[in-house]
Design an enzyme around this catalytic site. Sequence first.
Site, PDB file in Angstrom:
ATOM      1  N   ASP A 141       0.834  -1.195   0.000  1.00  0.00           N
ATOM      2  CA  ASP A 141       0.000   0.000   0.000  1.00  0.00           C
ATOM      3  C   ASP A 141       0.871   1.247   0.000  1.00  0.00           C
ATOM      4  O   ASP A 141       1.684   1.449   0.905  1.00  0.00           O
ATOM      5  CB  ASP A 141      -0.925  -0.004   1.224  1.00  0.00           C
ATOM      6  CG  ASP A 141      -2.062   1.002   1.066  1.00  0.00           C
ATOM      7  OD1 ASP A 141      -2.415   1.326  -0.089  1.00  0.00           O
ATOM      8  OD2 ASP A 141      -2.600   1.457   2.089  1.00  0.00           O
ATOM      9  N   HIS A 148      -3.565  13.752   1.479  1.00  0.00           N
ATOM     10  CA  HIS A 148      -3.742  12.874   2.641  1.00  0.00           C
ATOM     11  C   HIS A 148      -2.494  12.912   3.515  1.00  0.00           C
ATOM     12  O   HIS A 148      -2.571  13.041   4.741  1.00  0.00           O
ATOM     13  CB  HIS A 148      -4.016  11.440   2.182  1.00  0.00           C
ATOM     14  CG  HIS A 148      -3.899  10.413   3.276  1.00  0.00           C
ATOM     15  ND1 HIS A 148      -4.822  10.305   4.296  1.00  0.00           N
ATOM     16  CD2 HIS A 148      -2.960   9.462   3.517  1.00  0.00           C
ATOM     17  CE1 HIS A 148      -4.462   9.312   5.114  1.00  0.00           C
ATOM     18  NE2 HIS A 148      -3.335   8.797   4.674  1.00  0.00           N
ATOM     19  N   GLU A 214     -10.120   4.100   4.454  1.00  0.00           N
ATOM     20  CA  GLU A 214      -9.233   4.861   3.571  1.00  0.00           C
ATOM     21  C   GLU A 214      -9.670   4.623   2.139  1.00  0.00           C
ATOM     22  O   GLU A 214      -9.696   3.472   1.668  1.00  0.00           O
ATOM     23  CB  GLU A 214      -7.762   4.450   3.770  1.00  0.00           C
ATOM     24  CG  GLU A 214      -7.202   4.936   5.103  1.00  0.00           C
ATOM     25  CD  GLU A 214      -5.674   4.850   5.193  1.00  0.00           C
ATOM     26  OE1 GLU A 214      -5.071   4.103   4.393  1.00  0.00           O
ATOM     27  OE2 GLU A 214      -5.096   5.543   6.055  1.00  0.00           O
ATOM     28  N   GLU A 216      -9.155   4.394  -1.555  1.00  0.00           N
ATOM     29  CA  GLU A 216      -7.976   4.166  -2.402  1.00  0.00           C
ATOM     30  C   GLU A 216      -8.380   3.473  -3.704  1.00  0.00           C
ATOM     31  O   GLU A 216      -9.437   2.870  -3.802  1.00  0.00           O
ATOM     32  CB  GLU A 216      -6.951   3.268  -1.680  1.00  0.00           C
ATOM     33  CG  GLU A 216      -6.563   3.783  -0.303  1.00  0.00           C
ATOM     34  CD  GLU A 216      -5.312   3.122   0.269  1.00  0.00           C
ATOM     35  OE1 GLU A 216      -4.575   2.482  -0.498  1.00  0.00           O
ATOM     36  OE2 GLU A 216      -5.093   3.260   1.486  1.00  0.00           O
ATOM     37  N   ASP A 248      -8.721   0.501   2.680  1.00  0.00           N
ATOM     38  CA  ASP A 248      -7.674   0.106   3.623  1.00  0.00           C
ATOM     39  C   ASP A 248      -8.183   0.425   5.036  1.00  0.00           C
ATOM     40  O   ASP A 248      -7.813   1.435   5.631  1.00  0.00           O
ATOM     41  CB  ASP A 248      -6.395   0.887   3.279  1.00  0.00           C
ATOM     42  CG  ASP A 248      -5.243   0.594   4.239  1.00  0.00           C
ATOM     43  OD1 ASP A 248      -5.254  -0.479   4.869  1.00  0.00           O
ATOM     44  OD2 ASP A 248      -4.342   1.450   4.337  1.00  0.00           O
ATOM     45  N   ARG A 252      -7.013   3.264  13.961  1.00  0.00           N
ATOM     46  CA  ARG A 252      -6.076   4.369  14.188  1.00  0.00           C
ATOM     47  C   ARG A 252      -5.411   4.320  15.545  1.00  0.00           C
ATOM     48  O   ARG A 252      -4.232   4.680  15.681  1.00  0.00           O
ATOM     49  CB  ARG A 252      -6.801   5.707  14.044  1.00  0.00           C
ATOM     50  CG  ARG A 252      -7.398   5.946  12.681  1.00  0.00           C
ATOM     51  CD  ARG A 252      -6.335   6.004  11.609  1.00  0.00           C
ATOM     52  NE  ARG A 252      -6.929   6.342  10.312  1.00  0.00           N
ATOM     53  CZ  ARG A 252      -6.299   6.185   9.152  1.00  0.00           C
ATOM     54  NH1 ARG A 252      -5.072   5.682   9.125  1.00  0.00           N
ATOM     55  NH2 ARG A 252      -6.883   6.511   8.032  1.00  0.00           N
ATOM     56  N   GLN A 255      -2.844   1.628  15.324  1.00  0.00           N
ATOM     57  CA  GLN A 255      -1.811   2.052  14.363  1.00  0.00           C
ATOM     58  C   GLN A 255      -0.858   3.081  14.975  1.00  0.00           C
ATOM     59  O   GLN A 255       0.370   2.954  14.865  1.00  0.00           O
ATOM     60  CB  GLN A 255      -2.494   2.636  13.118  1.00  0.00           C
ATOM     61  CG  GLN A 255      -1.534   3.123  12.036  1.00  0.00           C
ATOM     62  CD  GLN A 255      -2.237   3.957  10.968  1.00  0.00           C
ATOM     63  OE1 GLN A 255      -3.467   3.960  10.859  1.00  0.00           O
ATOM     64  NE2 GLN A 255      -1.456   4.676  10.195  1.00  0.00           N
ATOM     65  N   LYS A 268      -3.633  -2.233  10.439  1.00  0.00           N
ATOM     66  CA  LYS A 268      -4.149  -2.279   9.067  1.00  0.00           C
ATOM     67  C   LYS A 268      -4.269  -3.684   8.490  1.00  0.00           C
ATOM     68  O   LYS A 268      -4.785  -3.846   7.386  1.00  0.00           O
ATOM     69  CB  LYS A 268      -3.255  -1.434   8.149  1.00  0.00           C
ATOM     70  CG  LYS A 268      -3.468   0.067   8.318  1.00  0.00           C
ATOM     71  CD  LYS A 268      -2.428   0.844   7.546  1.00  0.00           C
ATOM     72  CE  LYS A 268      -2.663   2.346   7.620  1.00  0.00           C
ATOM     73  NZ  LYS A 268      -3.801   2.806   6.805  1.00  0.00           N
ATOM     74  N   THR A 272      -8.777  -5.801   4.415  1.00  0.00           N
ATOM     75  CA  THR A 272      -8.732  -4.849   3.306  1.00  0.00           C
ATOM     76  C   THR A 272      -9.813  -5.297   2.342  1.00  0.00           C
ATOM     77  O   THR A 272      -9.923  -6.497   2.068  1.00  0.00           O
ATOM     78  CB  THR A 272      -7.357  -4.884   2.605  1.00  0.00           C
ATOM     79  OG1 THR A 272      -6.338  -4.622   3.574  1.00  0.00           O
ATOM     80  CG2 THR A 272      -7.272  -3.859   1.482  1.00  0.00           C
ATOM     81  N   THR A 375      -4.404   6.704   0.364  1.00  0.00           N
ATOM     82  CA  THR A 375      -5.650   7.455   0.496  1.00  0.00           C
ATOM     83  C   THR A 375      -5.644   8.656  -0.433  1.00  0.00           C
ATOM     84  O   THR A 375      -4.708   9.457  -0.420  1.00  0.00           O
ATOM     85  CB  THR A 375      -5.820   7.919   1.950  1.00  0.00           C
ATOM     86  OG1 THR A 375      -5.685   6.783   2.798  1.00  0.00           O
ATOM     87  CG2 THR A 375      -7.176   8.553   2.171  1.00  0.00           C
ATOM     88  N   GLU A 389      -8.812  12.402   8.762  1.00  0.00           N
ATOM     89  CA  GLU A 389      -8.661  13.760   8.233  1.00  0.00           C
ATOM     90  C   GLU A 389      -9.965  14.543   8.312  1.00  0.00           C
ATOM     91  O   GLU A 389      -9.987  15.699   8.729  1.00  0.00           O
ATOM     92  CB  GLU A 389      -8.226  13.701   6.760  1.00  0.00           C
ATOM     93  CG  GLU A 389      -6.937  12.963   6.519  1.00  0.00           C
ATOM     94  CD  GLU A 389      -6.885  12.440   5.088  1.00  0.00           C
ATOM     95  OE1 GLU A 389      -6.676  13.252   4.182  1.00  0.00           O
ATOM     96  OE2 GLU A 389      -7.067  11.233   4.880  1.00  0.00           O
TER      97      GLU A 389
HETATM   98 MN    MN Z   1      -3.712   3.075   3.056  1.00  0.00          MN
END
Ligand code: MN
Length: 441
Positions: A141, A148, A214, A216, A248, A252, A255, A268, A272, A375, A389
């Site tokens: 990824d 982002h 996310e 993507e 994704d 958080r 992470q 993560k 997915t 992202t 975000e």
């Molecule tokens: Mn990602």
Amino acid sequence: MMYEIDETHDQNRRSWVASANRAGADFPIQNLPLGVFRLGGGRPRAGIAIGDMILDLPAALAAGLLEGDAALAVLAAADGRLNALLALGPGPRRALRRQAAALLDADGAAGRLAQAQASSLLHAAAECELLLPVEVRNYTDFYAGIHHARAAGALMMPDNPLPPNYKWVPIAYHGRASSVRVSGGEIRRPQGQRRPVGQAAAPAFGPCERLDLELELGMLMGAGNPLGEPVPIGAAHEQVAGYCLLNDWSARDVQFWEMVPLGPFLGKNFSTTISPWVVTPEALAPFRCPAMPRPDGDPAPLAYLHDAADQGRGGMDIGLAVWLSTEKMRVAGAAAQLIIHSNARHLYWTPAQMVAHHTSGGCNLVPGDLIGSGTISGPTRAELSSLLELTAGGTDPVALPNGERRTWLEDGDEITFTARCEREGFAGIGFGRCSGRIVAS
Ligand code: MN
């Protein structure tokens, strides 16, 4: 030559499959994305989406309607996945596109012949189970969405949000292939070690409290390259055999506690999601655009990442959207709410640059490798393509029409990505849906 426009892009072509001709259809005759489906408990079969139907490729082959390289492509997918078909490269993929378009065309002898056998060649998509289109061999990824990177970075380092290497190196992490799933499944809220929100500094183990999405694009690799033989930037676009949507999912809290110094891990790798239909580079050809212009003062890409044709046509104009449906909304019969929209034009690095960089040290790509773009946020608030975000790190909730608010995803929330390409003089195409519903730990 890679992005050439031919008769398969003619906007005046119509299909005898009526649903393919509706305004706004994701899968008109100009798209023809590849996928894998199953009927009842039957074997996985390769197919092409057309309107709200699926063209059964093994059935078309058995009926003698495909020949030459197109037949070769369908035979390569006889094991019920697209890896070997994508590995054949652009030639057979184009032959299949050309012949499938002729079979589905409202005009012409091939179309009339196929229409006469429609009952054995077509299945209603709603009656089929859509499967992962490839056996995902590896998953990487990237972090190519500069808006982002800037918005997410600002939450950690407000004065210096972009890492110093960002404009030189297409940054990525190696993800986990085993937990890539096709659209439509449930996403179990992961448990993990994290610092609970608003509590003491000591970490604890428990359900994720900051579950995020996310937005993507996913890219599926074709033939790949031998170990130790980098793919030159000028040939890198030929390695990308198809595009899909990719979520994704990110925990958080897990992470941010774990990622320094080696990057994302359990935050993560729990899930997915990708969309089931593989949009080919041929279908995308009319919607290529210049690579994102680099603002004055940004460094030019190093030579191994720079190719004039790629800078001119290696970008993609793909409109992207994120829809949220909460449990409460579904109970009330309310439609999903659009919460984010963005565009793939906002990627700082092109797919070819990602491939060239990925292989530049000698790493080998293999058929069915999945590469995420990162992202894809844009410059405005509505284009911030993760909740991290959009809610400024969980401090500024999103208000929904029914009075609900969201900072992070709650159990029962269903997230759906959609995408569309539009250009004057061409038929618009879509990507179908990439969705997942959060369920409790
Ligand atoms: Mn990602």
